[in-house]
Design a protein around this motif. Structure first.
Motif, mmCIF file in Angstrom:
data_model
loop_
_atom_site.group_PDB
_atom_site.id
_atom_site.type_symbol
_atom_site.label_atom_id
_atom_site.label_comp_id
_atom_site.label_asym_id
_atom_site.label_seq_id
_atom_site.Cartn_x
_atom_site.Cartn_y
_atom_site.Cartn_z
ATOM 1 N N GLU A 117 0.817 -1.205 0.000
ATOM 2 C CA GLU A 117 0.000 0.000 0.000
ATOM 3 C C GLU A 117 0.856 1.263 0.000
ATOM 4 O O GLU A 117 2.039 1.246 0.376
ATOM 5 N N SER A 118 0.255 2.376 -0.412
ATOM 6 C CA SER A 118 0.996 3.623 -0.599
ATOM 7 C C SER A 118 1.569 4.166 0.710
ATOM 8 O O SER A 118 2.625 4.805 0.708
ATOM 9 N N ARG A 119 0.895 3.916 1.846
ATOM 10 C CA ARG A 119 1.420 4.418 3.127
ATOM 11 C C ARG A 119 2.776 3.797 3.428
ATOM 12 O O ARG A 119 3.718 4.488 3.835
ATOM 13 N N LEU A 120 2.890 2.486 3.237
ATOM 14 C CA LEU A 120 4.169 1.818 3.469
ATOM 15 C C LEU A 120 5.187 2.204 2.400
ATOM 16 O O LEU A 120 6.389 2.327 2.683
ATOM 17 N N LEU A 121 4.716 2.391 1.156
ATOM 18 C CA LEU A 121 5.616 2.836 0.092
ATOM 19 C C LEU A 121 6.261 4.170 0.454
ATOM 20 O O LEU A 121 7.466 4.362 0.274
ATOM 21 N N MET A 122 5.449 5.096 0.965
ATOM 22 C CA MET A 122 5.953 6.431 1.288
ATOM 23 C C MET A 122 6.984 6.361 2.395
ATOM 24 O O MET A 122 8.038 7.015 2.326
ATOM 25 N N ARG A 123 6.708 5.572 3.410
ATOM 26 C CA ARG A 123 7.660 5.446 4.507
ATOM 27 C C ARG A 123 8.969 4.810 4.029
ATOM 28 O O ARG A 123 10.061 5.240 4.406
ATOM 29 N N ALA A 124 8.835 3.794 3.176
ATOM 30 C CA ALA A 124 10.031 3.123 2.647
ATOM 31 C C ALA A 124 10.839 4.066 1.773
ATOM 32 O O ALA A 124 12.079 4.096 1.833
ATOM 33 N N LEU A 125 10.152 4.869 0.950
ATOM 34 C CA LEU A 125 10.857 5.793 0.063
ATOM 35 C C LEU A 125 11.588 6.855 0.865
ATOM 36 O O LEU A 125 12.732 7.211 0.536
ATOM 37 N N ASP A 126 10.955 7.377 1.903
ATOM 38 C CA ASP A 126 11.618 8.365 2.761
ATOM 39 C C ASP A 126 12.948 7.828 3.277
ATOM 40 O O ASP A 126 13.976 8.517 3.242
#
Length: 397
Positions: free
Chosen positions: A205-214
């Motif tokens: 999901e995008s929430r985990l994607l965003m945290r991983a990308l950060d």
């Protein structure tokens, strides 16, 4: 290690992705100058954009799209040659129209297309050529077109930057992660002149994607500091279409840890490719600061040293004069205790406890003479640490 490099991998290596790059006359020389990365399935999306207060028209457009929805992106259109920054409403109108053309050609919703541009600031891409390029690229998309896309997004660089990894999860399950990037001069920790598109067939999901990308960007692109400028155009995107199947990767799982490790490695690899291209036969400089009160203080000092002309000249010319390091540290604006300061160039300690150390000039010249120079600043005043990568590009007058 839970991942392996895919030989000859590219941005369309993950399942369900297609890509290509075409020439439509946007660059001064005839070359590929427009790329499309397309997913057969809707993508969860994470994005980091430039910190410049003036944003290019495509970035403004993307921010508006992603503010509404991050789970339905199907394509990214990237043009080189015209940055479409500083172009006002006419530039934004061009972006909106090009996204509409792409959506129609790809038969996807209008709000599922993102746009990126790189090139000359103050110039919007000509709409007729963009229309021609988008239509041709949409007709030439294929699963082996990633290299063509990576070539099409280049401007002044000498070679494409791309990598693909296969990530091992539990019970023999695998997913693929791939990316392409552009960047050379004018790169700093604020994503200056940097475009990167990452694709994965993992269900996440995008929430985990965003945290991983950060996390991954902070350990890779966020450590690049070449010319120190911040462009209005810069972006790092991650698109996850879930085409590999299987249960979603969830927070706290072993699968998320393995995927994060691979994303960290992918971003690091692409950042190093950018650094090597920017160096253009010069030297890499690794600036490490430790012992600061906070990580933020350490990063501030590291950037000050990395942007110092005197430090880069020292490295470029093998000059046994480390004074530029001391000046940069002191001028960084970070509160420190000079009597605790330690400075090293390679294995040579040039200052300890705030006092210069005796050393043979030949030792320092030797430490500076290799293709990579390591500079260490230890404040001995806390646990804060940071590393910045730069090079000797632009050091010579």
């Amino acid at each position: 290690m839970s991942y392996n490099i895919i030989e000859d991998g590219h941005v369309s290596s993950p399942a369900g992705f297609r890509a290509t790059g075409v020439s439509c006359g946007l660059k001064e020389i005839r070359a590929r100058d427009l790329a499309i990365v397309y997913s057969q399935y809707p993508c969860q999306t994470a994005a980091l954009f430039t910190t410049n207060l003036i944003v290019a028209a495509p970035i403004f457009f993307n921010q508006a799209i992603l503010a509404r929805k991050r789970d339905n992106i199907r394509a990214v259109v990237i043009n080189a040659g015209h940055a479409n920054a500083g172009t006002g409403q006419p530039g934004l109108a061009t972006v909106v129209h090009c996204a509409k053309i792409a959506a129609e050609e790809l038969e996807v919703p209008r709000d599922s297309v993102l746009m990126l541009s790189t090139g000359q600031i103050g110039v919007a891409p000509p709409l007729d050529r963009m229309r021609e390029g988008i239509r041709r690229a949409a007709s030439e998309l294929d699963s082996n077109g990633g290299r063509r896309a990576a070539l099409a997004i280049l401007t002044s660089e000498t070679r494409p930057k791309e990598r693909a990894l296969r990530v091992s999860l539990r019970e023999g399950r695998t997913v693929t992660l791939a990316g392409m990037a552009k960047g050379g001069r004018m790169v700093s920790p604020n994503l200056a002149t940097l475009l990167c598109v990452i694709t994965t067939d993992a269900p996440i999901e995008s929430r985990l994607l965003m945290r991983a990308l950060d996390q991954s960007v902070s350990r890779s692109f966020g450590r690049l500091y070449i010319d120190g400028d911040v462009s209005p155009n810069d972006a790092v995107l991650v698109l996850a279409n879930g085409a590999a199947g299987g249960p979603p990767i969830v927070d706290g799982s072993r699968e998320l840890g393995a995927w994060q490790q691979a994303l960290d490695a992918l971003c690091y690899d692409l950042a190093q490719q950018i650094l090597r291209d920017a160096a253009s036969g010069g030297k890499h400089i690794l600036v490490t600061v430790r012992g600061a009160a906070t990580d933020a203080d350490a990063a501030q000092i590291a950037r000050a040293v990395a942007r110092s002309t005197a430090v880069r000249l020292m490295c470029a010319r093998n000059l046994p004069d480390w004074g530029g390091m001391l000046v940069a540290v002191g001028a960084s604006g970070v509160d420190l205790r000079p009597d605790l300061l330690e400075l090293r160039v390679g294995a040579v300690t040039v200052m300890n406890e705030g006092l210069s150390k005796r050393f043979e000039p030949a030792e320092l010249i030797q430490a500076l003479s290799g293709p990579e120079v390591e500079l260490l600043i230890d404040l001995h005043n806390g646990a804060g640490a940071a590393t910045v990568w730069t090079c000797t590009t632009g050091a010579e007058p």
